[in-house]
Motif scaffolding. Structure first.
Motif, PDB file in Angstrom:
ATOM      1  N   ARG A  98       0.837  -1.188   0.000  1.00 41.37           N
ATOM      2  CA  ARG A  98       0.000   0.000   0.000  1.00 41.37           C
ATOM      3  C   ARG A  98       0.879   1.248   0.000  1.00 41.37           C
ATOM      4  NH1 ARG A  98      -2.744   3.860   2.678  1.00 41.37           N
ATOM      5  NH2 ARG A  98      -4.909   4.202   2.013  1.00 41.37           N
ATOM      6  N   GLY A  99       0.468   2.254  -0.765  1.00 38.48           N
ATOM      7  CA  GLY A  99       1.177   3.519  -0.786  1.00 38.48           C
ATOM      8  C   GLY A  99       0.304   4.604  -1.366  1.00 38.48           C
ATOM      9  N   GLU A 100       0.678   5.851  -1.128  1.00 40.64           N
ATOM     10  CA  GLU A 100      -0.066   6.997  -1.639  1.00 40.64           C
ATOM     11  C   GLU A 100       0.882   7.942  -2.356  1.00 40.64           C
ATOM     12  OE1 GLU A 100      -2.936   8.855   0.839  1.00 40.64           O
ATOM     13  OE2 GLU A 100      -3.272   7.068   2.060  1.00 40.64           O
ATOM     14  N   LEU A 101       0.341   8.668  -3.325  1.00 38.86           N
ATOM     15  CA  LEU A 101       1.149   9.577  -4.132  1.00 38.86           C
ATOM     16  C   LEU A 101       1.169  10.969  -3.518  1.00 38.86           C
ATOM     17  CD1 LEU A 101       0.113   8.281  -7.634  1.00 38.86           C
ATOM     18  CD2 LEU A 101       2.450   8.377  -6.749  1.00 38.86           C
ATOM     19  N   THR A 102       1.684  11.009  -2.286  1.00 39.40           N
ATOM     20  CA  THR A 102       1.894  12.253  -1.577  1.00 39.40           C
ATOM     21  C   THR A 102       3.366  12.348  -1.216  1.00 39.40           C
ATOM     22  OG1 THR A 102       1.352  11.150   0.499  1.00 39.40           O
ATOM     23  CG2 THR A 102      -0.452  12.271  -0.643  1.00 39.40           C
ATOM     24  N   ASP A 103       3.796  13.435  -0.634  1.00 38.46           N
ATOM     25  CA  ASP A 103       5.194  13.608  -0.260  1.00 38.46           C
ATOM     26  C   ASP A 103       5.607  12.521   0.726  1.00 38.46           C
ATOM     27  OD1 ASP A 103       7.734  14.580   0.166  1.00 38.46           O
ATOM     28  OD2 ASP A 103       7.101  16.235   1.464  1.00 38.46           O
ATOM     29  N   GLY A 104       6.468  11.612   0.292  1.00 35.65           N
ATOM     30  CA  GLY A 104       6.913  10.510   1.133  1.00 35.65           C
ATOM     31  C   GLY A 104       5.886   9.420   1.319  1.00 35.65           C
ATOM     32  N   GLY A 105       4.813   9.439   0.508  1.00 32.19           N
ATOM     33  CA  GLY A 105       3.726   8.474   0.683  1.00 32.19           C
ATOM     34  C   GLY A 105       3.998   7.105   0.100  1.00 32.19           C
ATOM     35  N   LEU A 106       5.016   6.983  -0.757  1.00 26.85           N
ATOM     36  CA  LEU A 106       5.383   5.677  -1.308  1.00 26.85           C
ATOM     37  C   LEU A 106       6.442   5.042  -0.416  1.00 26.85           C
ATOM     38  CD1 LEU A 106       5.605   6.531  -5.122  1.00 26.85           C
ATOM     39  CD2 LEU A 106       3.763   5.316  -3.939  1.00 26.85           C
ATOM     40  N   PRO A 107       6.280   3.762  -0.087  1.00 28.19           N
ATOM     41  CA  PRO A 107       7.173   3.111   0.889  1.00 28.19           C
ATOM     42  C   PRO A 107       8.504   2.669   0.293  1.00 28.19           C
ATOM     43  CG  PRO A 107       5.538   1.541   0.149  1.00 28.19           C
ATOM     44  CD  PRO A 107       5.195   2.850  -0.527  1.00 28.19           C
ATOM     45  N   PHE A 108       9.189   3.612  -0.360  1.00 29.58           N
ATOM     46  CA  PHE A 108      10.475   3.315  -0.985  1.00 29.58           C
ATOM     47  C   PHE A 108      11.443   4.458  -0.707  1.00 29.58           C
ATOM     48  CE2 PHE A 108       7.091   1.572  -3.692  1.00 29.58           C
ATOM     49  CZ  PHE A 108       7.377   0.215  -3.549  1.00 29.58           C
ATOM     50  N   GLN A 109      12.720   4.120  -0.612  1.00 35.03           N
ATOM     51  CA  GLN A 109      13.739   5.137  -0.401  1.00 35.03           C
ATOM     52  C   GLN A 109      13.929   5.971  -1.664  1.00 35.03           C
ATOM     53  OE1 GLN A 109      17.294   3.147   0.903  1.00 35.03           O
ATOM     54  NE2 GLN A 109      16.469   2.712   2.951  1.00 35.03           N
ATOM     55  N   SER A 110      14.466   7.145  -1.496  1.00 34.20           N
ATOM     56  CA  SER A 110      14.745   8.013  -2.631  1.00 34.20           C
ATOM     57  C   SER A 110      15.758   7.344  -3.558  1.00 34.20           C
ATOM     58  CB  SER A 110      15.294   9.359  -2.158  1.00 34.20           C
ATOM     59  OG  SER A 110      14.331  10.041  -1.367  1.00 34.20           O
ATOM     60  N   ALA A 111      15.544   7.520  -4.872  1.00 34.08           N
ATOM     61  CA  ALA A 111      16.447   6.997  -5.901  1.00 34.08           C
ATOM     62  C   ALA A 111      16.643   5.485  -5.801  1.00 34.08           C
ATOM     63  CB  ALA A 111      17.799   7.715  -5.845  1.00 34.08           C
ATOM     64  N   SER A 112      15.590   4.762  -5.396  1.00 34.60           N
ATOM     65  CA  SER A 112      15.716   3.307  -5.226  1.00 34.60           C
ATOM     66  C   SER A 112      15.096   2.501  -6.357  1.00 34.60           C
ATOM     67  CB  SER A 112      15.065   2.886  -3.904  1.00 34.60           C
ATOM     68  OG  SER A 112      13.681   3.197  -3.901  1.00 34.60           O
ATOM     69  N   ALA A 113      14.355   3.140  -7.247  1.00 32.67           N
ATOM     70  CA  ALA A 113      13.661   2.426  -8.326  1.00 32.67           C
ATOM     71  C   ALA A 113      14.333   2.702  -9.662  1.00 32.67           C
ATOM     72  CB  ALA A 113      12.198   2.840  -8.388  1.00 32.67           C
ATOM     73  N   PRO A 128      -1.963  15.807  -9.472  1.00 32.11           N
ATOM     74  CA  PRO A 128      -0.952  15.098 -10.264  1.00 32.11           C
ATOM     75  C   PRO A 128       0.444  15.681 -10.103  1.00 32.11           C
ATOM     76  CG  PRO A 128      -2.320  16.472 -11.673  1.00 32.11           C
ATOM     77  CD  PRO A 128      -2.941  16.495 -10.322  1.00 32.11           C
ATOM     78  N   ASP A 129       0.550  16.948  -9.723  1.00 27.79           N
ATOM     79  CA  ASP A 129       1.874  17.546  -9.507  1.00 27.79           C
ATOM     80  C   ASP A 129       2.600  16.840  -8.369  1.00 27.79           C
ATOM     81  OD1 ASP A 129       1.705  20.229 -11.233  1.00 27.79           O
ATOM     82  OD2 ASP A 129      -0.205  19.957 -10.208  1.00 27.79           O
ATOM     83  N   ALA A 130       1.899  16.631  -7.246  1.00 30.97           N
ATOM     84  CA  ALA A 130       2.503  15.934  -6.114  1.00 30.97           C
ATOM     85  C   ALA A 130       2.859  14.496  -6.488  1.00 30.97           C
ATOM     86  CB  ALA A 130       1.547  15.955  -4.916  1.00 30.97           C
ATOM     87  N   ALA A 131       2.039  13.878  -7.330  1.00 33.45           N
ATOM     88  CA  ALA A 131       2.299  12.500  -7.746  1.00 33.45           C
ATOM     89  C   ALA A 131       3.607  12.400  -8.523  1.00 33.45           C
ATOM     90  CB  ALA A 131       1.139  11.983  -8.590  1.00 33.45           C
ATOM     91  N   LEU A 132       3.811  13.279  -9.474  1.00 37.37           N
ATOM     92  CA  LEU A 132       5.050  13.224 -10.254  1.00 37.37           C
ATOM     93  C   LEU A 132       6.255  13.611  -9.405  1.00 37.37           C
ATOM     94  CD1 LEU A 132       4.319  14.396 -13.905  1.00 37.37           C
ATOM     95  CD2 LEU A 132       4.329  12.114 -12.921  1.00 37.37           C
ATOM     96  N   ILE A 135       7.090  10.381  -7.629  1.00 41.49           N
ATOM     97  CA  ILE A 135       7.721   9.442  -8.563  1.00 41.49           C
ATOM     98  C   ILE A 135       9.149   9.873  -8.855  1.00 41.49           C
ATOM     99  CG2 ILE A 135       7.669   8.619 -10.951  1.00 41.49           C
ATOM    100  CD1 ILE A 135       4.589   8.650 -10.722  1.00 41.49           C
ATOM    101  N   HIS A 136       9.346  11.172  -9.037  1.00 42.25           N
ATOM    102  CA  HIS A 136      10.697  11.708  -9.264  1.00 42.25           C
ATOM    103  C   HIS A 136      11.606  11.370  -8.081  1.00 42.25           C
ATOM    104  CE1 HIS A 136      13.892  14.757  -9.805  1.00 42.25           C
ATOM    105  NE2 HIS A 136      13.559  14.731 -11.086  1.00 42.25           N
ATOM    106  N   ARG A 137      11.059  11.420  -6.876  1.00 41.28           N
ATOM    107  CA  ARG A 137      11.854  11.127  -5.676  1.00 41.28           C
ATOM    108  C   ARG A 137      12.348   9.684  -5.649  1.00 41.28           C
ATOM    109  NH1 ARG A 137      11.387   8.612  -0.938  1.00 41.28           N
ATOM    110  NH2 ARG A 137       9.201   8.028  -1.235  1.00 41.28           N
ATOM    111  N   ILE A 138      11.481   8.733  -5.962  1.00 45.45           N
ATOM    112  CA  ILE A 138      11.879   7.322  -5.814  1.00 45.45           C
ATOM    113  C   ILE A 138      12.688   6.808  -6.997  1.00 45.45           C
ATOM    114  CG2 ILE A 138       9.881   6.869  -4.338  1.00 45.45           C
ATOM    115  CD1 ILE A 138       8.742   5.194  -6.720  1.00 45.45           C
ATOM    116  N   LEU A 139      12.631   7.476  -8.145  1.00 47.63           N
ATOM    117  CA  LEU A 139      13.410   7.038  -9.304  1.00 47.63           C
ATOM    118  C   LEU A 139      14.864   7.464  -9.169  1.00 47.63           C
ATOM    119  CD1 LEU A 139      11.183   7.697 -12.456  1.00 47.63           C
ATOM    120  CD2 LEU A 139      12.151   5.500 -11.752  1.00 47.63           C
ATOM    121  N   ARG A 140      15.759   6.591  -9.564  1.00 45.44           N
ATOM    122  CA  ARG A 140      17.166   6.971  -9.635  1.00 45.44           C
ATOM    123  C   ARG A 140      17.363   7.946 -10.794  1.00 45.44           C
ATOM    124  NH1 ARG A 140      19.208   4.787 -14.118  1.00 45.44           N
ATOM    125  NH2 ARG A 140      18.404   2.774 -14.887  1.00 45.44           N
TER     126      ARG A 140
END
Length: 247
Positions: A98-113, A128-132, A135-140
């Protein structure tokens, strides 16, 4: 004496709407396959190293299951907001959280995907701005975003608007369909043209690599050859498939 059909309870908000098991949480196979092929080409074979793919808004997991044979050897993790969807997803994919597309809402470390599948989700979002941003946070850096969404300017929507008819995919209510073709209420809040999607994703810290089209499984059978033909011009296709990389 006839008995009136039972009235469906009206949703009290978005959370109730998406937790309703009658709300569709699967999407069409043609779109899923095209998107999976784009991602497989971008990632390359797992012999070069196992990479982590996060399927955000995985729904019942069928899209990830469709993509899995093309992404053999890579790690696929599904994420959804709906507990009901996650229960169904566990029957199709081994990992779903489970996760949400808010600031820190996805259960993954930064740059881990290494990659994010974002299939038929952005049109459902209030922010959608917060969502992207998330996503930008968790992507390497250099990680891949594979996004799909219905096209507001699909070839038939252009004709419908000229006739004064509400476009397909657009919705004015969570309770019923008003003024447009179709039978399902699926909770679309935002729609994009090809140009708007490109500009929005680029402004969110991504480099757009390519934009392709995909057919819509709900197009009436006699019109499907025309729908497939429209994929050659993504700006007129039913579904927009966008590949971008995190800058």
């Amino acid at each position: 004496m006839t008995t009136a059909p039972p009235q469906r309870e009206r949703p009290h908000g978005l959370r109730d709407f998406y937790e309703d098991p009658d709300v569709t949480v699967a999407s069409g196979t043609p779109r899923s396959l095209r998107q999976a092929r784009m991602l497989a080409d971008a990632l390359g074979p797992a012999t070069s190293g196992v990479q982590t793919v996060i399927d955000i808004g995985c729904g019942d997991g069928t899209a990830a299951a469709t993509a899995a044979p093309l992404l053999a050897g890579h790690r696929i993790i599904g994420v959804d907001w709906s507990q009901d969807a996650l229960k169904r997803a566990h029957t199709h994919i081994p990992y779903a959280v489970r996760g949400e597309l808010t600031d820190g809402g996805l259960p993954f470390q930064s740059a881990s995907a290494d990659a994010v599948l974002f299939s038929e989700v952005i049109e459902h979002l209030v922010d959608p701005d917060a969502a992207l941003d998330e996503i930008h946070r968790i992507l390497r850096p250099g990680g891949h975003l594979m996004l799909s969404t219905p096209n507001l300017a699909a070839w038939y929507n252009r004709a419908l608007l000229l006739a004064g008819v509400q476009p397909v995919f657009s919705e004015v209510s969570l309770r019923a369909i008003h003024g447009r073709p179709g039978q399902e209420v699926v909770g679309h809040l935002r729609l994009y043209t090809a140009r708007a999607l490109r500009e929005f994703v680029a402004a969110s810290g991504f480099e757009v690599v390519q934009l392709r089209g995909a057919p819509f499984h709900g197009v009436p059978r006699p019109m499907r050859p025309l729908d497939r033909l429209a994929c050659r011009a993504p700006s007129m296709s039913s579904i927009l498939l966008l590949h971008a990389r995190r800058t």
